[in-house]
Design an enzyme around this catalytic site. Structure first.
Site, short mmCIF file in Angstrom:
data_model
loop_
_atom_site.label_atom_id
_atom_site.label_comp_id
_atom_site.label_asym_id
_atom_site.label_seq_id
_atom_site.Cartn_x
_atom_site.Cartn_y
_atom_site.Cartn_z
N MET A 30 0.95 -1.33 -0.07
CA MET A 30 0.49 -0.14 0.32
C MET A 30 0.72 0.94 -0.01
O MET A 30 0.48 2.08 1.00
CB MET A 30 -0.96 -0.27 1.10
CG MET A 30 -1.54 -0.99 0.93
SD MET A 30 -3.26 -0.93 1.36
CE MET A 30 -2.63 -0.44 3.41
N HIS A 34 8.78 0.83 3.79
CA HIS A 34 10.28 1.28 4.30
C HIS A 34 11.47 0.13 4.21
O HIS A 34 10.74 -0.88 3.22
CB HIS A 34 10.19 1.42 5.59
CG HIS A 34 8.75 0.43 6.13
ND1 HIS A 34 9.10 -1.08 6.19
CD2 HIS A 34 7.45 1.12 6.35
CE1 HIS A 34 7.83 -1.65 6.30
NE2 HIS A 34 6.66 -0.65 6.24
N GLY A 36 11.87 -1.74 5.93
CA GLY A 36 10.74 -3.98 6.05
C GLY A 36 9.93 -4.46 4.24
O GLY A 36 10.07 -5.23 3.80
N HIS A 37 9.62 -3.22 3.22
CA HIS A 37 9.13 -3.38 2.02
C HIS A 37 9.95 -4.31 1.30
O HIS A 37 10.11 -4.27 0.45
CB HIS A 37 8.74 -3.10 1.62
CG HIS A 37 7.46 -1.63 2.43
ND1 HIS A 37 6.62 -0.70 3.06
CD2 HIS A 37 5.86 -3.19 2.25
CE1 HIS A 37 6.13 -0.77 3.44
NE2 HIS A 37 5.07 -2.00 2.62
O1 PAF Z 1 -0.29 -5.93 3.46
C1 PAF Z 1 -0.51 -4.74 2.89
O2 PAF Z 1 0.26 -4.36 2.56
C2 PAF Z 1 -2.23 -4.69 2.20
O3 PAF Z 1 -3.01 -5.21 3.05
C3 PAF Z 1 -2.16 -5.46 0.84
C4 PAF Z 1 -1.52 -6.90 0.72
C5 PAF Z 1 -1.13 -4.64 0.01
C6 PAF Z 1 -3.62 -6.34 0.35
O4 PAF Z 1 -3.89 -4.17 0.25
#
Ligand code: PAF
Length: 284
Positions: A30, A34, A36-37
């Site tokens: 979303m 950061h 983590g991503h």
């Molecule tokens: O974890 C998230 O950021 C959201 O729940 C996801 C998996 C992208 C779905 O909108």
């Protein structure tokens, strides 16, 4: 890195990659990225030739009183980080691209037994919104592999079950939680914490660790461990929604065949609702 906003553009790009024989990974997010991503991206990169990151704040997974409007949107910065991380394609659709019928989404995916427990009890409809948008993203991207953070452990288990129930040909990978040096799990919602809230937030990790240590020492008084965790959080000034010990595979109560447990919690702190968990394997 290519940046696209339409379903048609993603499908065309993936079609060309497939024609070259490339394996494709998806990292759904979303945004407000950061470290983590970026660890999800690294996990995706190690499993595929091409990596797509989606940035979409999904209205369907927010309740009417939740933080959809306030959710941090930082697309320019996200794009910069993704370029640095060698992402191949950023898919950042507007809401109408994912929900062309407007707010009326007649078809929803509910993973029964898993969506209504733990966070699902406090966020009715949340996991149906997550499962539905992830199924849409899988349909758009048709990835070989998709990577999700284990910080959102219930979400990870739900997506894994949905993928298996619907026979979707996508390998689901969980990537370990990334933590600040004081133990707080990285989350986009940490930015809602005031300095005073941020100072007490590591109590979440400490409460989880204390529970895991009791379990590792052979304590099987699950109710006592849950109420101990709850108390520790409350004493630190946090407001827990739940503190639970569960089987790590199906999130049901631990039972004799359980081989791995997970301790999960969700707390309210200031303007934020934070979740975290720790897992442990049971020695036989
Ligand atoms: O974890 C998230 O950021 C959201 O729940 C996801 C998996 C992208 C779905 O909108």
């Amino acid at each position: 890195m290519e940046v696209v906003t339409t379903v048609a553009a993603v499908r065309e790009r993936v079609r060309l990659w497939r024609a070259e024989g490339s394996r494709v990974a998806l990292v759904p997010t979303m945004g407000n990225l950061h470290a983590g991503h970026l660890s999800l991206l690294a996990a995706a990169r190690s499993r595929a030739d091409r990596v797509i990151t989606s940035v979409f704040v999904n209205p369907l997974q927010f309740g009417p009183a939740e933080d959809f409007a306030a959710y941090p949107r930082t697309l320019d910065e996200d794009e910069r980080l993704l370029r640095e991380a060698h992402c191949d394609l950023l898919f950042a659709p507007p809401v109408a691209e994912i929900y062309p019928e407007g707010g009326a989404q007649a078809t929803m995916i509910t993973v029964r037994g898993l969506s209504g427990i733990l966070c699902g009890q406090f966020r009715p409809g949340h996991f149906a919104g997550v499962a539905t948008v992830v199924a849409k993203l899988f349909n758009i991207v048709t990835p070989d592999v998709a990577v999700f953070g284990e910080k959102d452990y219930q979400q990870f288990i739900i997506i894994r079950r949905m993928t298996s129930d619907l026979l979707l040909p996508v390998e689901i990978i969980g990537a370990p939680t990334v933590r600040a040096p004081d133990g707080l799990a990285l989350s986009s919602r940490n930015r809602f914490l005031s300095p005073a809230d941020r100072a007490v937030a590591p109590a979440i990790y400490h409460a989880l660790r204390a529970a895991v240590e009791r379990l590792e020492a052979g304590d099987r008084d699950f109710i006592g461990i849950e109420s101990g965790g709850w108390q520790a959080l409350a004493v630190a000034g946090l407001r827990p929604d739940y503190f639970a010990v569960r089987d790590a595979v199906d999130l049901q109560a631990p039972r004799a065949p359980s081989r791995e447990l997970v301790v999960l919690t969700a707390v309210r702190l200031g303007k934020a609702r934070l979740i975290d968990n720790l897992r442990l394997a049971l020695l036989r």
